[in-house]
Design an enzyme around this catalytic site. Structure first.
Site, PDB file in Angstrom:
ATOM      1  N   ASP A  83     -17.088  -2.254  -3.798  1.00  0.00           N
ATOM      2  CA  ASP A  83     -16.527  -1.307  -2.838  1.00  0.00           C
ATOM      3  C   ASP A  83     -16.771   0.126  -3.302  1.00  0.00           C
ATOM      4  O   ASP A  83     -17.022   0.387  -4.475  1.00  0.00           O
ATOM      5  CB  ASP A  83     -15.035  -1.563  -2.621  1.00  0.00           C
ATOM      6  CG  ASP A  83     -14.212  -1.475  -3.895  1.00  0.00           C
ATOM      7  OD1 ASP A  83     -14.744  -1.808  -4.977  1.00  0.00           O
ATOM      8  OD2 ASP A  83     -13.032  -1.078  -3.825  1.00  0.00           O
ATOM      9  N   GLU A 147     -11.782  -2.689  -6.051  1.00  0.00           N
ATOM     10  CA  GLU A 147     -11.487  -1.926  -7.265  1.00  0.00           C
ATOM     11  C   GLU A 147     -10.991  -0.525  -6.932  1.00  0.00           C
ATOM     12  O   GLU A 147     -10.194   0.063  -7.669  1.00  0.00           O
ATOM     13  CB  GLU A 147     -12.739  -1.829  -8.147  1.00  0.00           C
ATOM     14  CG  GLU A 147     -12.498  -1.316  -9.561  1.00  0.00           C
ATOM     15  CD  GLU A 147     -12.538   0.206  -9.690  1.00  0.00           C
ATOM     16  OE1 GLU A 147     -12.104   0.726 -10.736  1.00  0.00           O
ATOM     17  OE2 GLU A 147     -12.994   0.886  -8.732  1.00  0.00           O
TER      18      GLU A 147
END
Length: 434
Positions: A83, A147
């Site tokens: 991400d 994350e």
């Protein structure tokens, strides 16, 4: 050594991954699955058997294992997240999800944080497959979701629900280390992360007496909250040196030929010049107010006001952090953790750290390797639940004038092609010997 095709592939993989928009806006607003499927396809092309895992639909993680040549050796985790943080296209010189390769540079969101490392991992293991190479240790590869938010759909989910996939792993490497730091005087420093401050994101709530904005009100929730966050923002946190930070200061002092006076670390930092940036955010706890929420109409005093604070605490510093927040918020404001994760510290006297250092020195003999502690956090926090000691090791040789730290979550994020090539060579060297 990694072959020429690996050098081509790392650039293509970085560009391709950037083009897959995996923006994480928080609150579950993200879909990493396209990038996870892409990574799994490349791993399968290397003869591995990647597993795709989801806690929430579309929030996909990938895990695969490369079998090592020494079955008695502990396994090593190599992980990167898929991400990225949001990017406003209007602010950028190129579209943030173009993955454009121009003038020897790959542009786009994730070029540094951290689709570059994801691409390095893929390029290295595919190079191994072509050459029939096996590392000494089992290498477990994990590409994670989430994350950039809570990690609940990513490394937290993997650590809590799929610990069997990480059997035998005792150490791990991931982002934010082994990059070139230019000090402005010709020295090139390569910091390897061996610690992280803990995450203490706070929600502050002040309660008072609601009423008309024209009336005297000694129990104004907004006033109470404002006083608390002013105290927090102005607080001078005391100096606290962890073993990692002490080692960093000692090695930097030797490099610059100054007295390593750790008892007066603030004065020592002044003598280190630009290199102090590597350490200055990790010599104490911190708490920065970042968000305010209160009221719904200008002539109405609300009965409640809320603020958020980005708090960070050093290894061993959480008790002091909590006690200080109790005092600074005072009797009229309550606080709680909106998100909390542990502080980490990794030993420096290990074969793994020595091999990371050796890999950098082989390909950057002009560089000076030093340990450092990250001011923020990574997925290593969640994987520490499995007893995995984490290091930051994403090797990049960067040109002078390239502001590595500014690329994280910044506008015009980009990475030089030469830096990716260096990263593949160093990562390959380290993982083969680790």
């Amino acid at each position: 050594m990694a072959d020429d095709l690996a050098l081509d592939e790392v650039v293509r993989f970085t560009s391709d991954l950037i083009r897959l928009d995996t923006t994480n806006r928080g609150g579950g607003d993200c879909r990493e699955r396209p990038a996870a499927e892409y990574a799994a396809e490349q791993l399968a092309g290397a003869g591995l058997e990647p597993v795709l895992l989801e806690r929430t639909e579309g929030r996909t993680n990938v895990v695969a294992r490369v079998e090592g040549s020494d079955p008695s050796a502990d396994a090593l985790l190599v992980h990167g997240h898929l991400d990225v943080v949001p990017a406003e296209a209007a602010d950028w010189s190129v579209h943030p999800f173009s993955g454009e390769v121009r003038d020897g540079v790959v542009w786009g969101r994730g070029a540094v944080d951290m689709k570059n490392m994801d691409a390095m991992i893929l390029a290295v293991v595919r190079s191994w497959a072509r050459a029939g190479v096996r590392p000494r240790r089992d290498v477990v590869i994990a590409f994670t979701a989430d994350e950039e938010a809570s990690a609940e759909d990513g490394s937290g989910f993997l650590a809590d629900r799929h610990r069997d996939l990480f059997e035998g792993c005792t150490e791990g490497v991931s982002e934010s280390g082994a990059f070139t730091f230019h000090d402005g005087s010709g020295r090139q420093i390569y910091p390897i992360a061996a610690g992280e401050r803990g995450t203490g994101w706070l929600k502050l709530t002040a309660r008072g007496r609601a009423g008309h904005g024209s009336k005297v009100n000694r129990e104004n929730a907004v006033t109470r909250l404002a006083a608390a966050i002013t105290r927090i923002g102005a607080h001078e946190w005391p100096l606290r040196l962890t073993p990692t930070v002490s080692a960093a200061l000692t090695e930097l002092a030797a490099l610059y030929g100054v007295d390593p006076d750790l008892a007066h670390a603030d004065l020592l930092l002044e003598k280190l010049g630009p290199a102090a940036k590597l350490v200055e955010s990790t010599v104490r706890n911190s708490a920065n107010p970042t968000m305010l929420e209160a009221g719904y109409k200008v002539n109405v005093i609300p009965g409640e006001a809320v603020a958020y604070v980005d708090g960070r605490f050093l290894p061993g510093g959480e008790d002091e952090f909590r006690t200080t927040l109790d005092r600074l918020t005072g009797p009229d404001v309550d606080w709680e953790f909106a998100h909390r994760e542990v502080a980490l510290q990794a030993p420096l006297d290990t074969p793994t750290y020595a091999r990371m250092r050796a890999a950098i020195e082989e390909f950057a003999p002009e560089g000076h390797v030093v340990p450092y502690c990250m001011s923020g956090g990574t997925d290593a926090k969640q994987f520490s639940r499995l007893g995995i000691t984490g290091y930051g090791f994403t090797p990049l040789r960067l040109p002078e004038g390239y502001d590595y730290q500014a690329m994280f979550h910044g506008v015009d994020e980009r990475v030089p092609v030469d830096a990716l090539h260096f990263g593949v060579r160093v990562l390959d060297r380290f993982l083969r010997s680790a």
